[in-house]
Enzyme design. Structure first.
Site, PDB file in Angstrom:
ATOM      1  CB  CYS A 137      -0.925  -0.007   1.217  1.00 43.03           C
ATOM      2  SG  CYS A 137      -2.021   1.436   1.292  1.00 43.03           S
ATOM      3  CB  CYS A 140      -0.643   2.383   3.952  1.00 46.29           C
ATOM      4  SG  CYS A 140      -2.260   1.784   3.421  1.00 46.29           S
ATOM      5  CG  ASP A 141       3.181   1.291   4.534  1.00 45.27           C
ATOM      6  OD1 ASP A 141       2.704   1.754   5.577  1.00 45.27           O
ATOM      7  OD2 ASP A 141       3.024   0.111   4.175  1.00 45.27           O
TER       8      ASP A 141
END
Length: 318
Positions: A137, A140-141
């Site tokens: 992701c 996300c990261d």
């Protein structure tokens, strides 16, 4: 098989959607049963640090976030059961849910929140460096890889989108494509080709990852199986999988309407499925956003939809 428990509301799955639904259902005095499944907390427990979930300005680990959501659900009265759902029968009233082939739970209504699983290449190194450079992701990261070098695996729209997103943060992005062309839409291809930070490696496969404690690079092979076969390494700090997700819906096939990819179909804007009294929330019904906060939002909606269903069918579900 004897029926062991009954509840007005059963929630199958324990990610952000499942536990948010449990919080709302609990506060509505529905005493929901939450079946955690084989990976309590869902995909988030594989995420080391989260900075984009509201309420955590100092960032939070995925495990801590899910522990907090679980504790909040239980505080308001949710009954959390550990186990894998091995069978469901939505053709009878009340619904029947079997856990670990041994316990049967009946319910007047149910929420499916079993999530989706990121597709991986199948390399042992992927698990070794999970959370230490490997991610599925970028949204996300990606923030943790500002001004660093990363690689994205995939050739479709998702891979192109993630490469472009990361190009806004990282100093360089390799896009590793196993074919000789991108499958992404023309407009996405053009954006990728025109971005000076993105280098596309066509006809290339990843055969391994390496690094001391954290990810430091990838072993690649170009033109595998041809006379031009070439093995080489690239130095990277992050390795992002963008080859799709697989919704965890096998157990519902034949009962719940699924789309071509296996995601649960819902009657938007509601969370209703094709079976009255069964609702779906989170990534299991969302091939587009797949974020913890959006999953939590649909968990709220599913609980409200379920409560309204029970009120409207109070005479049936007594």
């Amino acid at each position: 098989m004897a029926t062991n428990q009954h509840s007005k509301c059963v929630i199958i799955g324990s990610g952000p959607a499942g536990f948010t639904a449990a919080i709302y259902a609990s506060r509505a005095n529905l005493s929901p049963i939450v079946i955690e499944g084989p990976q309590p907390g869902g995909q988030l427990i594989t995420t080391t640090e989260i900075e984009n979930f509201p309420g955590y300005p100092e960032k939070v680990t995925g495990i801590k976030l899910m522990e907090d959501l679980r504790a909040q659900a239980m505080l308001y009265g949710a009954n959390v059961i550990s186990g894998r759902v091995t069978a469901v029968d939505f053709s009878v009233r009340p619904f029947k849910i079997t856990v670990d082939n041994s316990t049967t739970i009946t319910a007047d209504a149910a929420i499916i929140s079993t999530g989706a699983t990121a597709r991986y290449l199948g390399l042992a190194d992927e698990q070794k460096y999970m959370g230490l450079g490997v991610s599925a992701c970028a949204t996300c990261d990606g923030f943790f890889y500002r001004k660093r070098t990363v690689a994205v695996v995939g050739g479709g729209d998702t891979a192109a989108e993630e490469a472009l997103y990361l190009a806004g943060l990282a100093s360089k992005v390799y896009l590793i494509v196993r074919r000789d062309k991108l499958r992404a839409s023309k407009v996405m291809q053009q954006r990728v080709f025109e971005n000076p930070k993105i280098e596309i490696l066509f006809n290339t496969n990843t055969v391994g990852l390496f690094g001391n404690e954290v990810l430091e690079g990838a072993h690649l092979v170009a033109n595998k199986g041809t006379e031009n076969e070439n093995y080489y390494d690239i130095a990277i700090d992050g390795f992002f999988l963008a080859i799709g997700h697989k919704p965890n819906t096998e157990i519902f096939a034949g009962q719940i309407d699924l789309d071509e990819q296996g995601y649960v179909k819902v009657a938007a804007p509601s969370t209703c499925t094709n079976i009255e009294g069964v609702f779906a929330a989170g990534d299991v019904a969302d091939p587009t956003y797949q974020q913890a906060i959006s999953a939590a939002g649909t968990g709220c909606r599913a609980a409200i939809d379920l409560e309204r269903y029970l009120i409207e069918h109070e005479d049936i579900n007594q």
